[in-house]
Scaffold this motif. Structure first.
Motif, short mmCIF file in Angstrom:
data_model
loop_
_atom_site.label_atom_id
_atom_site.label_comp_id
_atom_site.label_asym_id
_atom_site.label_seq_id
_atom_site.Cartn_x
_atom_site.Cartn_y
_atom_site.Cartn_z
N THR A 54 0.84 -1.20 0.00
CA THR A 54 0.00 0.00 0.00
C THR A 54 0.87 1.24 0.00
OG1 THR A 54 -0.12 0.05 2.41
CG2 THR A 54 -1.88 -1.13 1.25
N LEU A 55 0.27 2.34 -0.44
CA LEU A 55 0.99 3.61 -0.36
C LEU A 55 0.13 4.61 0.39
CD1 LEU A 55 -0.13 5.88 -2.66
CD2 LEU A 55 1.01 4.29 -4.15
N GLU A 56 0.81 5.48 1.13
CA GLU A 56 0.15 6.51 1.91
C GLU A 56 0.82 7.83 1.59
OE1 GLU A 56 0.83 5.20 5.91
OE2 GLU A 56 -0.17 3.28 5.54
N LEU A 57 0.00 8.87 1.37
CA LEU A 57 0.52 10.20 1.08
C LEU A 57 0.22 11.14 2.24
CD1 LEU A 57 -0.57 10.68 -2.63
CD2 LEU A 57 1.59 9.85 -1.76
N GLU A 58 1.18 12.00 2.53
CA GLU A 58 1.02 12.99 3.58
C GLU A 58 1.54 14.33 3.06
OE1 GLU A 58 3.08 13.77 7.89
OE2 GLU A 58 2.71 11.70 7.29
N SER A 59 0.70 15.33 3.06
CA SER A 59 1.08 16.66 2.59
C SER A 59 2.05 17.30 3.58
CB SER A 59 -0.16 17.54 2.44
OG SER A 59 0.23 18.87 2.20
N GLU A 60 3.07 17.98 3.06
CA GLU A 60 4.03 18.67 3.92
C GLU A 60 4.04 20.17 3.65
OE1 GLU A 60 7.76 16.59 3.27
OE2 GLU A 60 7.32 15.34 5.00
N SER A 61 3.01 20.68 2.97
CA SER A 61 2.98 22.08 2.59
C SER A 61 1.55 22.55 2.42
CB SER A 61 3.74 22.25 1.26
OG SER A 61 3.49 23.49 0.67
N PHE A 62 1.31 23.83 2.67
CA PHE A 62 -0.03 24.36 2.42
C PHE A 62 -0.30 24.52 0.93
CE2 PHE A 62 1.13 28.68 1.36
CZ PHE A 62 2.33 28.88 2.02
N PHE A 63 0.72 24.34 0.08
CA PHE A 63 0.55 24.36 -1.38
C PHE A 63 -0.02 23.03 -1.88
CE2 PHE A 63 4.32 27.36 -1.29
CZ PHE A 63 3.59 28.49 -1.59
N THR A 64 -0.01 21.99 -1.04
CA THR A 64 -0.33 20.64 -1.49
C THR A 64 -1.50 20.05 -0.70
OG1 THR A 64 1.98 20.26 -2.06
CG2 THR A 64 0.62 18.31 -1.78
N SER A 65 -2.36 19.35 -1.44
CA SER A 65 -3.41 18.56 -0.79
C SER A 65 -3.34 17.15 -1.36
CB SER A 65 -4.79 19.18 -1.04
OG SER A 65 -5.08 19.17 -2.43
N VAL A 66 -3.87 16.20 -0.61
CA VAL A 66 -3.89 14.80 -1.04
C VAL A 66 -5.28 14.48 -1.57
CG1 VAL A 66 -3.62 12.40 -0.30
CG2 VAL A 66 -2.12 14.17 0.63
N GLU A 67 -5.35 13.90 -2.76
CA GLU A 67 -6.62 13.51 -3.37
C GLU A 67 -6.64 12.01 -3.62
OE1 GLU A 67 -7.13 15.57 -7.06
OE2 GLU A 67 -7.44 17.50 -6.10
N ASN A 68 -7.76 11.39 -3.34
CA ASN A 68 -8.00 9.97 -3.63
C ASN A 68 -6.97 9.04 -3.02
OD1 ASN A 68 -10.18 10.81 -5.27
ND2 ASN A 68 -8.79 11.06 -7.00
N GLY A 69 -6.18 9.51 -2.10
CA GLY A 69 -5.18 8.67 -1.45
C GLY A 69 -3.96 8.36 -2.29
N ASN A 70 -3.95 8.78 -3.57
CA ASN A 70 -2.81 8.46 -4.44
C ASN A 70 -2.29 9.66 -5.24
OD1 ASN A 70 -4.87 8.79 -6.30
ND2 ASN A 70 -4.24 7.04 -7.55
N THR A 71 -2.77 10.88 -4.92
CA THR A 71 -2.41 12.05 -5.73
C THR A 71 -2.04 13.24 -4.86
OG1 THR A 71 -3.94 11.33 -7.45
CG2 THR A 71 -3.25 13.63 -7.52
N PHE A 72 -0.90 13.86 -5.18
CA PHE A 72 -0.55 15.16 -4.61
C PHE A 72 -1.06 16.21 -5.60
CE2 PHE A 72 3.34 13.30 -2.36
CZ PHE A 72 2.76 13.39 -1.11
N ASN A 73 -1.99 17.06 -5.16
CA ASN A 73 -2.46 18.18 -5.96
C ASN A 73 -1.74 19.40 -5.42
OD1 ASN A 73 -3.79 20.05 -7.48
ND2 ASN A 73 -5.83 19.51 -6.78
N THR A 74 -0.83 19.98 -6.22
CA THR A 74 0.05 21.04 -5.74
C THR A 74 -0.14 22.32 -6.54
OG1 THR A 74 1.67 19.40 -5.04
CG2 THR A 74 2.45 21.65 -5.26
N ARG A 75 -0.22 23.44 -5.84
CA ARG A 75 -0.26 24.75 -6.49
C ARG A 75 1.18 25.27 -6.50
NH1 ARG A 75 -0.40 29.84 -4.56
NH2 ARG A 75 -0.76 29.12 -2.45
N PHE A 76 1.67 25.56 -7.69
CA PHE A 76 3.02 26.09 -7.86
C PHE A 76 2.90 27.59 -8.07
CE2 PHE A 76 3.04 21.74 -9.61
CZ PHE A 76 3.91 21.15 -8.72
N PRO A 77 3.29 28.42 -7.09
CA PRO A 77 3.09 29.86 -7.20
C PRO A 77 4.05 30.49 -8.21
CG PRO A 77 4.18 29.31 -5.14
CD PRO A 77 3.87 28.02 -5.82
#
Length: 174
Positions: free
Chosen positions: A110-133
């Protein structure tokens, strides 16, 4: 009379000069040759020891203990650097297969994602959705990916080499 005539002639030539537009400086048009491009987005991957991984050495290896029950994990850390003219959004989508030796010997992975920034959110347990300013960004955390393999006491597996695949796909946009 000669002086009046001379004054009239001088005024005749001087007045039109004073009535004209002031002298103009030559105009110049500047064209840019070439293109100024911002540095593209760069995403880096680091292992648990803090070493940056390249495509050639980004291989995860697990050594299974000789116990009835165990759990192994390895984490990867993602960071980005950029110099973008406009902010953008991107997604890092992860997929992983179970580790298997053959059809009868398969370890659930299994894989687990954990966001380390307010620019990033975790979607569907398998995706980093990141805003690049926009603007210069250097070594900004995205998140942590943990791969987990667990064996319960009731699971029976043959000894040998197990393999699986792990992939990362980057897409730009929402």
């Amino acid at each position: 009379m000669k002086k009046v005539l001379l004054a009239c002639i001088l005024l005749f030539f001087v007045l039109p000069l004073a009535a004209e537009d002031p002298p103009r400086f030559p105009s110049a048009t500047v064209y840019m040759q070439g293109v100024i491009e911002p540095r593209d987005l760069r995403i880096s991957i680091y292992n648990e020891a803090g070493e940056e991984l390249s495509g050639e050495d980004a291989i995860l290896s697990f050594e299974f203990p000789n116990l009835e029950e165990w759990e192994l994990t390895q984490s990867l850390y993602f960071r980005f650097s950029s110099h973008l003219a406009e902010a953008t959004v991107g997604k890092l989508i992860f997929s992983i297969t179970d580790l298997e030796m053959d059809a009868l010997n398969r370890l659930r992975t299994t894989l687990e994602l954990e966001s380390e920034s307010f620019f990033t959110s975790v979607e569907n347990g398998n995706t980093f959705n990141t805003r690049f300013p926009a603007g210069a960004q250097d070594d900004v955390p995205i998140g942590k990916l943990t791969i987990r393999i667990r064996k319960r006491a009731a699971d029976v597996f043959s000894a040998g080499n197990y393999s699986g695949s792990f992939s990362i796909n980057y897409t730009e946009g929402n």
